[in-house]
Design a protein around this motif. Structure first.
Motif, mmCIF file in Angstrom:
data_model
loop_
_atom_site.group_PDB
_atom_site.id
_atom_site.type_symbol
_atom_site.label_atom_id
_atom_site.label_comp_id
_atom_site.label_asym_id
_atom_site.label_seq_id
_atom_site.Cartn_x
_atom_site.Cartn_y
_atom_site.Cartn_z
ATOM 1 N N GLY A 1 -34.414 20.547 28.305
ATOM 2 C CA GLY A 1 -33.781 19.236 28.187
ATOM 3 C C GLY A 1 -32.595 19.169 27.232
ATOM 4 O O GLY A 1 -31.963 18.132 27.109
ATOM 5 N N GLU A 2 -32.318 20.284 26.584
ATOM 6 C CA GLU A 2 -31.235 20.270 25.594
ATOM 7 C C GLU A 2 -29.843 20.263 26.223
ATOM 8 O O GLU A 2 -28.897 19.794 25.606
ATOM 9 C CB GLU A 2 -31.347 21.506 24.690
ATOM 10 C CG GLU A 2 -32.709 21.651 24.056
ATOM 11 C CD GLU A 2 -32.611 21.720 22.543
ATOM 12 O OE1 GLU A 2 -31.697 22.410 22.043
ATOM 13 O OE2 GLU A 2 -33.446 21.076 21.887
ATOM 14 N N GLY A 3 -29.759 20.793 27.443
ATOM 15 C CA GLY A 3 -28.457 20.920 28.087
ATOM 16 C C GLY A 3 -27.995 22.359 28.071
ATOM 17 O O GLY A 3 -27.848 22.942 27.003
ATOM 18 N N CYS A 4 -27.814 22.968 29.275
ATOM 19 C CA CYS A 4 -27.357 24.366 29.350
ATOM 20 C C CYS A 4 -26.512 24.534 30.611
ATOM 21 O O CYS A 4 -26.258 23.575 31.338
ATOM 22 C CB CYS A 4 -28.555 25.315 29.367
ATOM 23 S SG CYS A 4 -29.576 25.204 30.857
ATOM 24 N N ALA A 5 -26.106 25.786 30.885
ATOM 25 C CA ALA A 5 -25.230 26.021 32.032
ATOM 26 C C ALA A 5 -25.957 25.723 33.353
ATOM 27 O O ALA A 5 -25.359 25.220 34.304
ATOM 28 C CB ALA A 5 -24.731 27.464 32.020
ATOM 29 N N ILE A 6 -27.261 26.039 33.402
ATOM 30 C CA ILE A 6 -28.014 25.853 34.646
ATOM 31 C C ILE A 6 -28.095 24.365 35.019
ATOM 32 O O ILE A 6 -27.908 23.993 36.168
ATOM 33 C CB ILE A 6 -29.439 26.460 34.513
ATOM 34 C CG1 ILE A 6 -29.366 27.960 34.178
ATOM 35 C CG2 ILE A 6 -30.257 26.228 35.765
ATOM 36 C CD1 ILE A 6 -28.916 28.872 35.288
ATOM 37 N N CYS A 7 -28.369 23.498 34.041
ATOM 38 C CA CYS A 7 -28.464 22.051 34.330
ATOM 39 C C CYS A 7 -27.122 21.355 34.085
ATOM 40 O O CYS A 7 -27.051 20.141 34.069
ATOM 41 C CB CYS A 7 -29.580 21.408 33.518
ATOM 42 S SG CYS A 7 -29.348 21.528 31.716
ATOM 43 N N LYS A 8 -26.106 22.149 33.920
ATOM 44 C CA LYS A 8 -24.739 21.650 33.673
ATOM 45 C C LYS A 8 -24.708 20.644 32.524
ATOM 46 O O LYS A 8 -24.053 19.602 32.603
ATOM 47 C CB LYS A 8 -24.160 21.040 34.957
ATOM 48 C CG LYS A 8 -23.992 22.082 36.063
ATOM 49 C CD LYS A 8 -23.145 21.527 37.195
ATOM 50 C CE LYS A 8 -23.538 22.109 38.537
ATOM 51 N NZ LYS A 8 -24.688 21.394 39.103
ATOM 52 N N GLY A 9 -25.481 20.935 31.507
ATOM 53 C CA GLY A 9 -25.436 20.122 30.298
ATOM 54 C C GLY A 9 -26.238 18.831 30.346
ATOM 55 O O GLY A 9 -26.355 18.137 29.345
ATOM 56 N N SER A 10 -26.818 18.513 31.524
ATOM 57 C CA SER A 10 -27.500 17.216 31.650
ATOM 58 C C SER A 10 -28.936 17.239 31.132
ATOM 59 O O SER A 10 -29.508 16.201 30.801
ATOM 60 C CB SER A 10 -27.521 16.782 33.113
ATOM 61 O OG SER A 10 -28.438 17.594 33.836
ATOM 62 N N GLY A 11 -29.542 18.421 31.089
ATOM 63 C CA GLY A 11 -30.943 18.510 30.681
ATOM 64 C C GLY A 11 -31.916 18.263 31.824
ATOM 65 O O GLY A 11 -33.130 18.362 31.646
#
Ligand code: PHE
Length: 347
Positions: free
Chosen positions: A276-286
Motif C-alpha cells: 500500500g505504500e506505492g511502487c512501480a507495480i501499482c504505479k504509486g497508487s498502493g
C-alpha cells in the motif's frame, strides 16, 4: 607293463606342464587359448585316451582312471582360474571408476504446471470451497451472446471496450470475455438458483505489447437467486480476496461501468508488493485492480430467463494472468504464451 608306466608318467607330466602354463596366463583370451590347447580335442591328455589300446586289458582301467583324473584336475583348475580372472577384472574396474555409492542419484527433470494453470486451480479451489460449480462455455461465440444479450446492442459505444476478432461466418466471433457464459448458464438452469464460475480463454484484437495480449484467461463468477443482496456480493468477493491474498488483505470497490451490471464496480486489493505504500507495480497508487464486477443487470437476468422482479444476482470477471503477473512481478505479459522453457521452469 612298460607301456602302462610310460603313459602314467606322461600323464603326470601333462598335468604339471599344463598347470605351469596356466600360471602364466594373464587374461581371458590367453585363458581360452590355454583351454583349447590343454582340454581341446587334440590336447595331450585327450590323446592319451586314444592310446589306451596300447595298454594291456588288465592295466587299461587304471590308466583310463588316471587320465580322467588329470582331465578333471585341469578342468577345475581352468574354472578356478577363470573366476579369479573375472574377480580381478571387476576389482580393477571398480577401482578405476571410483563409484561412490553414497552419492545421491540424479534427479529426473519434473514437468510442472503453467503459471496460468496454477493460478486457475487456486481460484477453482477457493470458489469450490464457497459452493460454486465450474461451468464451461464455448470459445467461439455469437455476436448475440457476446454482446446483444449482455445489453450491448450493435450501435452501443460500449462495444469499443472489446476489440473483437470476427470470424468469416457472419455473426460469429471469438469471445472477448467470459460473460456470454452467464447467459448460457442462466438459460440452462432458470428458474433454479445459480452459483458458478466460468473459466476460459478470451480473445481481443489488440496490438500485442508488454501489457496486452490477444489471448488471455478469464474466470467469470455468477450467482443468481431470490433476494441476493449487494452486501452478499461484496462479502463473497472480499472473502475470495482474503483466501487468495491472505486474511489481512485490504480491498476496495471503485464505481465503474459495464453494460451488463448495475451498479458496476472494479475491485482493488492493496498492492501486495509494497503493502500500500506505492511502487512501480501499482504505479504509486498502493492498489491493484483484480476484477470487474457488479449486480447482474435486470435486462441480462431477463435475457437469461429469470424474472428481474423476483431474482437478483451478482457477477465478476477476473484475469488469472494478471493475478500471476502481479504476484510474480512478471514484467512482460508476452511470456505467458511464448512457451519459453526458461520462463516456464521458474514456476
Ligand atoms: N466481462 C468484463 C470484462 O471483460 C468483466 C466483468 C464481468 C464485469 C462480470 C462485470 C461483471 O472486462
Amino acid at each position: 607293463m612298460l607301456e602302462e608306466q610310460g603313459l602314467l608318467q606322461e600323464l603326470a607330466q601333462i598335468q604339471v606342464r599344463a598347470l605351469e602354463t596356466l600360471q602364466a596366463v594373464q587374461e581371458q583370451t590367453g585363458l581360452q587359448v590355454w583351454r583349447s590347447a590343454n582340454l581341446g580335442r587334440s590336447a595331450p591328455v585327450m590323446r592319451i585316451f586314444s592310446r589306451l589300446g596300447e595298454v594291456s586289458k588288465e592295466e587299461r582301467p587304471l590308466v583310463g582312471q588316471r587320465a580322467n583324473q588329470v582331465k578333471q584336475a585341469l578342468e577345475s583348475a581352468y574354472e578356478e582360474y577363470e573366476n579369479r580372472l573375472q574377480e580381478t577384472a571387476l576389482r580393477s574396474s571398480l577401482e578405476q571408476d571410483r563409484l561412490d555409492v553414497t552419492l545421491p542419484g540424479r534427479q529426473p527433470e519434473r514437468g510442472r504446471l503453467h503459471p496460468s494453470t496454477q493460478t486457475l486451480r487456486r481460484i477453482y479451489r477457493i470458489f469450490a470451497e464457497m459452493g460454486f460449480q465450474i461451468y464451461l462455455a464455448p470459445d467461439i461465440e455469437t455476436d448475440e451472446y457476446n454482446f446483444e444479450l449482455l445489453n450491448i446492442p450493435a450501435y452501443h459505444p460500449a462495444r469499443d471496450m472489446w476489440d473483437t476478432f470476427h470470424t468469416t461466418n457472419e455473426g460469429m466471433l471469438l469471445r472477448t470475455h467470459t460473460s456470454p457464459g452467464q447467459i448460457r448458464v442462466m438459460r440452462e438452469y432458470a428458474p433454479e438458483p445459480i452459483r458458478v464460475i466460468l473459466p476460459g480463454m478470451c480473445y481481443r484484437y489488440e496490438q500485442i505489447s508488454a501489457r496486452s495480449e490477444i489471448q488471455f484467461n478469464q474466470v467469470e463468477v455468477l450467482a443468481v437467486g431470490e433476494g441476493i443482496t449487494f452486501s452478499e456480493f461484496k462479502g463473497t468477493l472480499i472473502d475470495f480476496a482474503r483466501r487468495m491474498y491472505g486474511e489481512d488483505v485490504r480491498t476496495r470497490l471503485r464505481p465503474s461501468y459495464f453494460p451488463f451490471t448495475e451498479p458496476s464496480a472494479e475491485m482493488d486489493v492493496e498492492c501486495f508488493i509494497c503493502r500500500g505504500e506505492g511502487c512501480a507495480i501499482c504505479k504509486g497508487s498502493g492498489w491493484l485492480e483484480i476484477m470487474g464486477c457488479g449486480m447482474v443487470h435486470p435486462i441480462v437476468l431477463q435475457n437469461g430467463g429469470y424474472d428481474p422482479a423476483r431474482f437478483t444476482g451478482f457477477a465478476a470477471g477476473m484475469g488469472p494472468e494478471r493475478i500471476a503477473l502481479l504476484r510474480h512481478r512478471i514484467e512482460d505479459i508476452r511470456h505467458f504464451w511464448a512457451n519459453d522453457i526458461r520462463f516456464l521452469e521458474q514456476f
